[in-house]
Design a protein around this motif. Sequence first.
Motif, PDB file in Angstrom:
ATOM      1  N   LYS A  86      14.630  18.527   7.627  1.00 55.97           N
ATOM      2  CA  LYS A  86      14.515  19.130   6.298  1.00 55.97           C
ATOM      3  C   LYS A  86      13.704  18.262   5.336  1.00 55.97           C
ATOM      4  O   LYS A  86      13.557  18.610   4.169  1.00 55.97           O
ATOM      5  CB  LYS A  86      15.917  19.351   5.700  1.00 55.97           C
ATOM      6  CG  LYS A  86      16.817  20.253   6.519  1.00 55.97           C
ATOM      7  CD  LYS A  86      16.290  21.691   6.591  1.00 55.97           C
ATOM      8  CE  LYS A  86      17.270  22.582   7.352  1.00 55.97           C
ATOM      9  NZ  LYS A  86      16.785  23.995   7.421  1.00 55.97           N
ATOM     10  N   SER A  87      13.170  17.156   5.833  1.00 58.34           N
ATOM     11  CA  SER A  87      12.478  16.209   4.950  1.00 58.34           C
ATOM     12  C   SER A  87      10.996  16.109   5.299  1.00 58.34           C
ATOM     13  O   SER A  87      10.545  16.537   6.367  1.00 58.34           O
ATOM     14  CB  SER A  87      13.137  14.820   5.047  1.00 58.34           C
ATOM     15  OG  SER A  87      13.078  14.353   6.381  1.00 58.34           O
ATOM     16  N   ILE A  88      10.214  15.529   4.364  1.00 58.91           N
ATOM     17  CA  ILE A  88       8.784  15.286   4.550  1.00 58.91           C
ATOM     18  C   ILE A  88       8.582  13.803   4.808  1.00 58.91           C
ATOM     19  O   ILE A  88       9.109  12.936   4.073  1.00 58.91           O
ATOM     20  CB  ILE A  88       7.981  15.720   3.305  1.00 58.91           C
ATOM     21  CG1 ILE A  88       8.196  17.208   3.029  1.00 58.91           C
ATOM     22  CG2 ILE A  88       6.501  15.417   3.500  1.00 58.91           C
ATOM     23  CD1 ILE A  88       7.713  18.125   4.130  1.00 58.91           C
ATOM     24  N   VAL A  89       7.816  13.491   5.870  1.00 59.94           N
ATOM     25  CA  VAL A  89       7.586  12.102   6.272  1.00 59.94           C
ATOM     26  C   VAL A  89       6.096  11.820   6.252  1.00 59.94           C
ATOM     27  O   VAL A  89       5.286  12.633   6.702  1.00 59.94           O
ATOM     28  CB  VAL A  89       8.152  11.845   7.690  1.00 59.94           C
ATOM     29  CG1 VAL A  89       7.907  10.406   8.127  1.00 59.94           C
ATOM     30  CG2 VAL A  89       9.633  12.170   7.736  1.00 59.94           C
ATOM     31  N   GLU A  90       5.736  10.622   5.736  1.00 57.07           N
ATOM     32  CA  GLU A  90       4.337  10.159   5.749  1.00 57.07           C
ATOM     33  C   GLU A  90       4.219   8.998   6.729  1.00 57.07           C
ATOM     34  O   GLU A  90       4.993   8.033   6.644  1.00 57.07           O
ATOM     35  CB  GLU A  90       3.914   9.695   4.357  1.00 57.07           C
ATOM     36  CG  GLU A  90       3.879  10.789   3.304  1.00 57.07           C
ATOM     37  CD  GLU A  90       2.548  11.538   3.278  1.00 57.07           C
ATOM     38  OE1 GLU A  90       1.615  11.104   3.972  1.00 57.07           O
ATOM     39  OE2 GLU A  90       2.470  12.554   2.560  1.00 57.07           O
ATOM     40  N   VAL A  91       3.281   9.088   7.670  1.00 60.70           N
ATOM     41  CA  VAL A  91       3.053   7.994   8.628  1.00 60.70           C
ATOM     42  C   VAL A  91       1.575   7.639   8.640  1.00 60.70           C
ATOM     43  O   VAL A  91       0.712   8.480   8.384  1.00 60.70           O
ATOM     44  CB  VAL A  91       3.523   8.372  10.051  1.00 60.70           C
ATOM     45  CG1 VAL A  91       5.013   8.632  10.091  1.00 60.70           C
ATOM     46  CG2 VAL A  91       2.751   9.572  10.576  1.00 60.70           C
ATOM     47  N   GLN A  92       1.292   6.373   8.939  1.00 53.56           N
ATOM     48  CA  GLN A  92      -0.074   5.892   9.089  1.00 53.56           C
ATOM     49  C   GLN A  92      -0.375   5.732  10.573  1.00 53.56           C
ATOM     50  O   GLN A  92       0.354   5.035  11.292  1.00 53.56           O
ATOM     51  CB  GLN A  92      -0.247   4.545   8.370  1.00 53.56           C
ATOM     52  CG  GLN A  92      -0.089   4.615   6.853  1.00 53.56           C
ATOM     53  CD  GLN A  92      -1.210   5.399   6.207  1.00 53.56           C
ATOM     54  OE1 GLN A  92      -2.385   5.263   6.578  1.00 53.56           O
ATOM     55  NE2 GLN A  92      -0.847   6.237   5.229  1.00 53.56           N
TER      56      GLN A  92
END
Length: 384
Positions: free
Chosen positions: A364-370
């Motif tokens: 249910k969440s938004i994740v930012e990855v590099q």
Amino acid sequence: MHRLWLIFAQTVTVAVAVLFVLTTLKPEWLHQSPTVVALRESASGNADGKGMPSGSYRDAARAALPSVVHIYTTQKIKQQNHPLFDDPIFRHFFGERPEGQEQKNSGLGSGVIVSPNGYILTNYHVVEAADDIQVSLNDSKTYKARVIGSDPESDLAVLQIKADKLPTVTFAQPDGLRIGDVVLAIGNPFGVGQTVTMGIVSALGRSHLGINTFENFIQTDAAINPGNSGGALVDVNGNLVGINTAIYSRTGGNHGIGFAIPAASARNIMEQIIQNGAVTRGWIGVEAQEITPELAESFGLPDTEGALIAGVMRGSPADAAGVRPGDVLLTVSGKPVKDPQIMLDLIAALKPDERASFRLRRDKSIVEVQVKIGKRPAIRQEKE
């Protein structure tokens, strides 16, 4: 009386002779009978190309035709002997049989000269697995060609012939093409010889066709047939806008749906091949799946936007960055991902070793990855 008759006979003879000469050599000097219907004729002066009639594309054809070539390929196929030829009893009665003989399988296509020193752009499938490639120019001169490099995933290849001062095509400005623009397709359909057909741009950015890995086709209704592959699609000024690649057909003939690789894409790939011998694309090592309404409901997703990560290769850049199966990729470097094809194109456009930001929906969440982008592995080209 006899003298007068002689003069009359001589006069008639001379008159007949003069009439014969005039009829043979200068018939326009004789009086012509009036025409039954008054006809209107066009003004002279079009035969030499001056005063181009309205609706003609002769100037565009004249500019592009010299740069389009015919490509003839030959592939050697070794014929296998029947297993009976290896049987000792069979060989005792019928003697030794010669080893399998080589046969030749011929193909044809088209290409476009892009530089005066002999570089030619064509489709990969035209020269795939060819053992011998012959290129015939517009002036009927024929040269042996060699493959400089190819890119099967976009279906493009670059050839070179040993010649100079060749006529070259002019590339159109990028992003100048619009739906409804008139285009000409030039190539060698069915091997009948150089042919020009006319149509319009039916659509731009066609993808999801299953023709190539990377698809961004120009769709046109200009007649494209077998043998046109690798030929030029030009605008009304004779400038190259695309490389004719495929047709939609259930019979093998033209049905008014043809596809061409945009000239800007072809130019970028061509320059990489000439400079590096291959095309370099970004890669992260994931398998993506389109999000259908059923999948969206099953995973509790708010919509079908994005690409569902169905698998992550162990040890890949995506694995190292923490991307997991079940994630939904939403953006790549801030650019929206609408489906797996868009995702593939966006990642391929990234340079290896650079870092890019990936936005994911996880549960249910938004994740930012590099992610540190890797180099896309080349497709193995096996030759039978």
